[in-house]
Enzyme design. Structure first.
Site, PDB file in Angstrom:
ATOM      1  N   ARG A 284      -2.182  55.277  -9.880  1.00  0.00           N
ATOM      2  CA  ARG A 284      -1.289  56.396 -10.380  1.00  0.00           C
ATOM      3  C   ARG A 284       0.064  56.528  -9.742  1.00  0.00           C
ATOM      4  O   ARG A 284       0.784  57.516  -9.762  1.00  0.00           O
ATOM      5  CB  ARG A 284      -2.383  57.674  -9.772  1.00  0.00           C
TER       6      ARG A 284
ATOM      7  N   LYS B 262      13.238  53.470 -17.671  1.00  0.00           N
ATOM      8  CA  LYS B 262      12.453  53.100 -19.010  1.00  0.00           C
ATOM      9  C   LYS B 262      11.361  51.926 -18.615  1.00  0.00           C
ATOM     10  O   LYS B 262      11.915  50.831 -18.449  1.00  0.00           O
ATOM     11  CB  LYS B 262      13.195  52.872 -20.026  1.00  0.00           C
TER      12      LYS B 262
ATOM     13  N   GLU C 148      26.025  43.827 -24.242  1.00  0.00           N
ATOM     14  CA  GLU C 148      25.694  45.279 -23.864  1.00  0.00           C
ATOM     15  C   GLU C 148      26.827  45.655 -23.135  1.00  0.00           C
ATOM     16  O   GLU C 148      27.175  46.828 -22.715  1.00  0.00           O
ATOM     17  CB  GLU C 148      24.282  45.124 -22.996  1.00  0.00           C
TER      18      GLU C 148
ATOM     19  N   LYS D 270      26.035  53.337 -17.160  1.00  0.00           N
ATOM     20  CA  LYS D 270      24.551  53.421 -17.353  1.00  0.00           C
ATOM     21  C   LYS D 270      23.980  54.535 -16.689  1.00  0.00           C
ATOM     22  O   LYS D 270      23.427  55.620 -17.044  1.00  0.00           O
ATOM     23  CB  LYS D 270      23.745  52.306 -17.494  1.00  0.00           C
TER      24      LYS D 270
ATOM     25  N   GLU E 192      16.207  60.887 -21.850  1.00  0.00           N
ATOM     26  CA  GLU E 192      16.649  60.473 -23.121  1.00  0.00           C
ATOM     27  C   GLU E 192      16.370  61.893 -24.140  1.00  0.00           C
ATOM     28  O   GLU E 192      15.937  61.507 -25.364  1.00  0.00           O
ATOM     29  CB  GLU E 192      15.967  59.575 -23.846  1.00  0.00           C
TER      30      GLU E 192
ATOM     31  N   ARG F 250      21.990  60.564 -23.938  1.00  0.00           N
ATOM     32  CA  ARG F 250      21.603  58.977 -23.695  1.00  0.00           C
ATOM     33  C   ARG F 250      21.250  58.250 -24.973  1.00  0.00           C
ATOM     34  O   ARG F 250      21.441  57.009 -24.987  1.00  0.00           O
ATOM     35  CB  ARG F 250      20.165  59.045 -22.933  1.00  0.00           C
TER      36      ARG F 250
ATOM     37  N   ASN G 258      22.458  53.542 -27.649  1.00  0.00           N
ATOM     38  CA  ASN G 258      21.919  53.162 -28.819  1.00  0.00           C
ATOM     39  C   ASN G 258      23.005  52.506 -29.740  1.00  0.00           C
ATOM     40  O   ASN G 258      22.578  52.119 -30.966  1.00  0.00           O
ATOM     41  CB  ASN G 258      20.926  53.895 -29.669  1.00  0.00           C
TER      42      ASN G 258
ATOM     43  N   HIS H  62      22.332  49.817 -31.954  1.00  0.00           N
ATOM     44  CA  HIS H  62      21.103  49.399 -32.023  1.00  0.00           C
ATOM     45  C   HIS H  62      20.362  49.762 -33.403  1.00  0.00           C
ATOM     46  O   HIS H  62      19.313  49.212 -33.492  1.00  0.00           O
ATOM     47  CB  HIS H  62      20.459  50.230 -30.716  1.00  0.00           C
TER      48      HIS H  62
ATOM     49  N   HIS I 111      18.359  46.764 -34.216  1.00  0.00           N
ATOM     50  CA  HIS I 111      16.803  46.929 -34.332  1.00  0.00           C
ATOM     51  C   HIS I 111      16.309  46.462 -35.679  1.00  0.00           C
ATOM     52  O   HIS I 111      15.047  45.757 -35.841  1.00  0.00           O
ATOM     53  CB  HIS I 111      16.352  48.210 -33.947  1.00  0.00           C
TER      54      HIS I 111
ATOM     55  N   HIS J 111      17.608  39.922 -28.958  1.00  0.00           N
ATOM     56  CA  HIS J 111      18.052  41.209 -28.803  1.00  0.00           C
ATOM     57  C   HIS J 111      19.720  41.490 -28.892  1.00  0.00           C
ATOM     58  O   HIS J 111      20.289  42.054 -29.598  1.00  0.00           O
ATOM     59  CB  HIS J 111      17.265  41.927 -27.811  1.00  0.00           C
TER      60      HIS J 111
HETATM   61  N1  LIG Z   1      13.842  49.533 -19.815  1.00  0.00           N
HETATM   62  C1  LIG Z   1      14.984  49.398 -20.796  1.00  0.00           C
HETATM   63  O1  LIG Z   1      15.750  50.388 -20.607  1.00  0.00           O
HETATM   64  C2  LIG Z   1      15.353  48.315 -21.549  1.00  0.00           C
HETATM   65  C3  LIG Z   1      16.737  48.334 -22.055  1.00  0.00           C
HETATM   66  C4  LIG Z   1      17.175  46.908 -22.866  1.00  0.00           C
HETATM   67  C5  LIG Z   1      16.101  45.849 -22.986  1.00  0.00           C
HETATM   68  N2  LIG Z   1      14.756  46.178 -22.339  1.00  0.00           N
HETATM   69  C6  LIG Z   1      13.887  45.060 -22.708  1.00  0.00           C
HETATM   70  O2  LIG Z   1      14.355  43.916 -22.061  1.00  0.00           O
HETATM   71  C7  LIG Z   1      13.816  42.766 -22.623  1.00  0.00           C
HETATM   72  C8  LIG Z   1      14.785  41.923 -22.849  1.00  0.00           C
HETATM   73  O3  LIG Z   1      15.226  41.417 -21.489  1.00  0.00           O
HETATM   74  P1  LIG Z   1      15.967  39.976 -21.280  1.00  0.00           P
HETATM   75  O4  LIG Z   1      16.942  39.846 -22.350  1.00  0.00           O
HETATM   76  O5  LIG Z   1      16.438  40.025 -19.897  1.00  0.00           O
HETATM   77  O6  LIG Z   1      14.993  38.914 -21.716  1.00  0.00           O
HETATM   78  P2  LIG Z   1      13.782  38.008 -20.720  1.00  0.00           P
HETATM   79  O7  LIG Z   1      13.127  38.882 -19.410  1.00  0.00           O
HETATM   80  O8  LIG Z   1      12.824  37.817 -22.004  1.00  0.00           O
HETATM   81  O9  LIG Z   1      14.638  36.924 -20.457  1.00  0.00           O
HETATM   82  C9  LIG Z   1      15.118  35.899 -21.031  1.00  0.00           C
HETATM   83  C10 LIG Z   1      14.868  34.507 -20.825  1.00  0.00           C
HETATM   84  O10 LIG Z   1      15.631  34.073 -19.661  1.00  0.00           O
HETATM   85  C11 LIG Z   1      14.749  33.569 -18.479  1.00  0.00           C
HETATM   86  N3  LIG Z   1      15.389  33.801 -17.457  1.00  0.00           N
HETATM   87  C12 LIG Z   1      15.519  35.247 -16.737  1.00  0.00           C
HETATM   88  N4  LIG Z   1      16.400  34.925 -15.992  1.00  0.00           N
HETATM   89  C13 LIG Z   1      16.745  33.668 -15.672  1.00  0.00           C
HETATM   90  C14 LIG Z   1      17.532  32.935 -14.989  1.00  0.00           C
HETATM   91  N5  LIG Z   1      18.342  33.577 -13.847  1.00  0.00           N
HETATM   92  N6  LIG Z   1      17.813  31.708 -14.858  1.00  0.00           N
HETATM   93  C15 LIG Z   1      17.254  30.972 -16.044  1.00  0.00           C
HETATM   94  N7  LIG Z   1      16.308  31.665 -16.965  1.00  0.00           N
HETATM   95  C16 LIG Z   1      16.333  33.155 -16.492  1.00  0.00           C
HETATM   96  C17 LIG Z   1      13.493  34.238 -18.813  1.00  0.00           C
HETATM   97  O11 LIG Z   1      12.100  33.446 -18.298  1.00  0.00           O
HETATM   98  C18 LIG Z   1      13.410  34.193 -20.440  1.00  0.00           C
HETATM   99  O12 LIG Z   1      12.932  33.251 -20.662  1.00  0.00           O
HETATM  100  C19 LIG Z   1      13.114  43.575 -23.918  1.00  0.00           C
HETATM  101  O13 LIG Z   1      11.901  43.451 -23.784  1.00  0.00           O
HETATM  102  C20 LIG Z   1      13.829  44.589 -24.220  1.00  0.00           C
HETATM  103  O14 LIG Z   1      12.699  45.695 -24.877  1.00  0.00           O
HETATM  104  C21 LIG Z   1      14.526  47.199 -21.764  1.00  0.00           C
END
Ligand SMILES: NC(=O)c1ccc[n+]([C@@H]2O[C@H](COP(=O)([O-])OP(=O)(O)OC[C@H]3O[C@@H](n4cnc5c(N)ncnc54)[C@H](O)[C@@H]3O)[C@@H](O)[C@H]2O)c1
Length: 375
Positions: free
Chosen positions: A125, A147, A189, A230, A240, A244, A248, A251, A255, A270
């Site tokens: 929990r 989030k 971003e 942020k 949100e 907030r 987007n 986006h 998206h 993305h």
């Molecule tokens: N929670 C939120 O507010 C929020 C906001 C934006 C995006 N997201 C989410 O974030 C995700 C995308 O995140 P991302 O772009 O970080 O992608 P990811 O976590 O998939 O990482 C991208 C790639 O880089 C590799 N990697 C990570 N760090 C590394 C490093 N230091 N050296 C070498 N390789 C490395 C990972 O293994 C992966 O293959 C999506 O699922 C999206 O929905 C969440």
């Protein structure tokens, strides 16, 4: 490392307040900062790319403070943000006997952060968690704001929880191993924060983006400034409900492109969708007579300089018809009562939420965007 070289950004959320520390070399001394939160054990959740690079350094630093550690590695990639991924992480946390007073540490990009954060939100929990983001995207965006979640067959990020981290440690040296394509994707971003409401920061980005990519002090400054932006939005609108939504910007278009390319990262990641979306949001604003065409051109020129795509014609394999694009937009969760909601702009740094944008205007704009003369 000297405290002076670390930038701290507070996130003042009352009893959920936390600090974001930004700087090179934070991983090696993470143990001291994490131990200060008062814990006995830490479950390090990471992925199979990041784990071999950085998990041992984190574990060693924690053990030096007398903390016990367990490492949980999940496969890299978006597919891991699933019910199966959640089950794997929750069960591993339970098997390691992590208690309510202990900590889950997310060491990875946004995938690991969202998954580990959600697991922390629901296991027993709710246990506390900390973010050690390792991609530019996660350092400037996903690790801040609380989030967390996974994907469902009905769509991305549809199952989740708000669960604020207790600490964010953004070690900018970790980005040295990040593939340049992922670096660029995160940079979209960064630029977005300037475009939303900070024209001076956008101008700074135009002048300093090379240093951000190269890993100079500009990188720390860009991450910290993005986190400040942020954090300010999150503090105003933690769950949100209101502004907030400005986060987007770019986006709705982005998206739609991700949906059309079926979240196939070989075609589009993305941040690339966001880059095209940012350029489109400004071109659409100019099309509607809201902002000068020169502003849209400036946005496009900067994104292009960094190597990011800005046009639909740059989506490998194409982006389908105007109807397919409209359909993909209509599935977006920002659609209310059949009307499309966009984040539009009166200029760089002057974005606003535009509700009730007539679909017909969007259609004409997209016809123009997809016409051969635009490629
Ligand atoms: N929670 C939120 O507010 C929020 C906001 C934006 C995006 N997201 C989410 O974030 C995700 C995308 O995140 P991302 O772009 O970080 O992608 P990811 O976590 O998939 O990482 C991208 C790639 O880089 C590799 N990697 C990570 N760090 C590394 C490093 N230091 N050296 C070498 N390789 C490395 C990972 O293994 C992966 O293959 C999506 O699922 C999206 O929905 C969440």
């Amino acid at each position: 490392m000297p405290e002076a070289s670390i930038i701290t950004v507070p996130v003042p959320l009352g009893d959920r307040a936390y600090d974001i520390h930004v700087g090179r070399g934070l991983l090696g001394e993470a143990g001291r900062r994490i131990a200060a939160l008062g814990t006995r054990a830490v479950a390090i959740v990471t992925d199979e790319h990041v784990g071999p690079l950085y998990a041992e350094a984190l574990a060693t630093s924690l053990q030096e403070q007398g903390l016990s550690t367990v490492a949980i590695a999940v496969p890299p990639g978006e597919a891991t943000k699933s019910y199966a991924g959640l089950e794997q992480v929750c069960d591993a946390i339970l098997a390691a006997k992590i208690e309510r007073g202990d900590l889950v540490a997310a060491l990875g990009g946004g995938v690991v952060g969202d998954l580990a954060g959600f697991a922390a939100a629901v296991v027993r929990r709710g246990v506390r968690f900390i973010q050690l983001p390792t991609t530019l995207l996660s350092q400037v965006d996903s690790s801040v704001g609380g989030k967390t979640g996974i994907n469902s067959r009905h769509g991305k990020n549809l199952v989740g929880a708000f669960h604020q981290p207790s600490l964010v440690l953004a070690d900018t040296a970790l980005l040295d191993t990040l593939p340049v394509r992922e670096m660029r994707a995160g940079y979209a971003e960064v630029a977005k924060y300037g475009l939303i409401d900070d024209p001076a920061f956008f101008a700074w980005c135009e002048a300093n983006w090379r240093g951000v990519f190269a890993g100079g002090p500009e990188r720390d400054e860009a991450v910290a400034q993005s986190c400040r932006a942020k954090a300010a939005v999150v503090v105003r609108d933690e769950r949100e409900d209101g502004d907030r939504a400005l986060l987007n910007l770019g986006h709705t278009f982005g998206h739609a492109l991700e949906r059309i390319t079926r979240y196939d990262s070989a075609r589009l990641v993305h941040g690339e969708g966001v880059a095209i979306g940012l350029a489109q949001a400004f071109r659409f604003s100019a099309f509607l007579g809201l902002c000068e065409a020169a502003e849209a051109e400036r946005v496009e020129a900067h994104l292009t300089a960094t190597g990011l795509p800005t046009r639909l014609s740059q989506v490998p394999g194409g982006c389908g018809t105007v109807d397919a694009l409209l359909d993909a937009m209509a599935q977006d969760k920002k659609v209310k009562g059949g009307a499309l909601t966009f984040i539009l702009a009166r200029g760089i740094g002057q974005s606003f939420v535009a509700r009730d944008v007539p679909v017909e205007r969007v259609r004409v704009f997209l016809q123009d965007e997809t016409s051969p003369s635009r490629s």
